[in-house]
Design a protein around this motif. Sequence first.
Motif: not given
Length: 267
Positions: A100-119
């Motif tokens: 998706d666009i930069g602003s949307t992937v920022k929210a998806q990668y850094g937050g939501g239920v999975y917090n992917i960037a953290k682990w």
Amino acid sequence: MSSRTYESRARTHPTAIGRTLLSLMAAKKTNLCVSVDITDAATILSLLDAVGPSICVAKTHIDIIPFSNSPSSIAEFTAALSALAEKHNFLIFEDRKFADIGSTVKAQYGGGVYNIAKWAHITNAHSVPGPGIVAGLKEVAEELGVTRALLMLGEMSSKGNLGGGEYLAKTLEMARGDTEFVMGFIAQCAVDTREGEDWIVMTPGVDLGRKGDGLGQQYNTPDRVVREKGCDVIIVGRGIIGAEDKVAKAEEYRKAGWEAYEKRVAE
Ligand code: S5P
């Protein structure tokens, strides 16, 4: 394709995660990434504890796990996953395929239920949205103060996919815009490399026996993708997780991948 050893590339790779990965591959003598496409969290953890010595990367699809059994929380699972990565010295790759666009992937990668960037040390993204997707994902890692790397999908393994050729060449151009964050590609062959460049190519669609799965997946052998096509890491899912003796199977793939690599650097 690179005839350099993983060891030598580990000293010069432009991304920090790339240096870590290449160096642990050389130390453990493995270019095997296991794709744990399993929906039970506890089964994933026990499998990774068992095959940990044979792998360099564990690839997850966290969104297929219902978290209805123990461990029942995402945080508990990712903490246990990180502990296994430490214990066995492998990296975690969440196969999120951001698109998706930069602003949307920022929210998806850094937050939501999975917090992917953290682990997850590594994640991947399609190039369709343009360079904003790379910039958005990188901002998350910077804001969290964590060292992360991205793989760009340049070509898929599935029949009829729109990648490869011109698409891969354009994806490569995009990757060149950030060589400190983009460590390489998901592709079926080595990418064109300019003097001084080094891209890590991770390749799914690898199986020692089967040719396909009836839903478009296409398989090649470790020898074909590593020795002949110049890819660096083999990604194996059902070839290992579908086997009766998963530990023995993982070792079989590790050996096949490693032998193909040794032949390539000797050729
Ligand atoms: O082109 C691709 C890219 C990926 S990341 N083809 C793929 O198959 N994958 C992933 O690799 C896919 O999502 C799955 O998790 C794994 C292949 O699994 P296998 O069971 O077919 O080995």
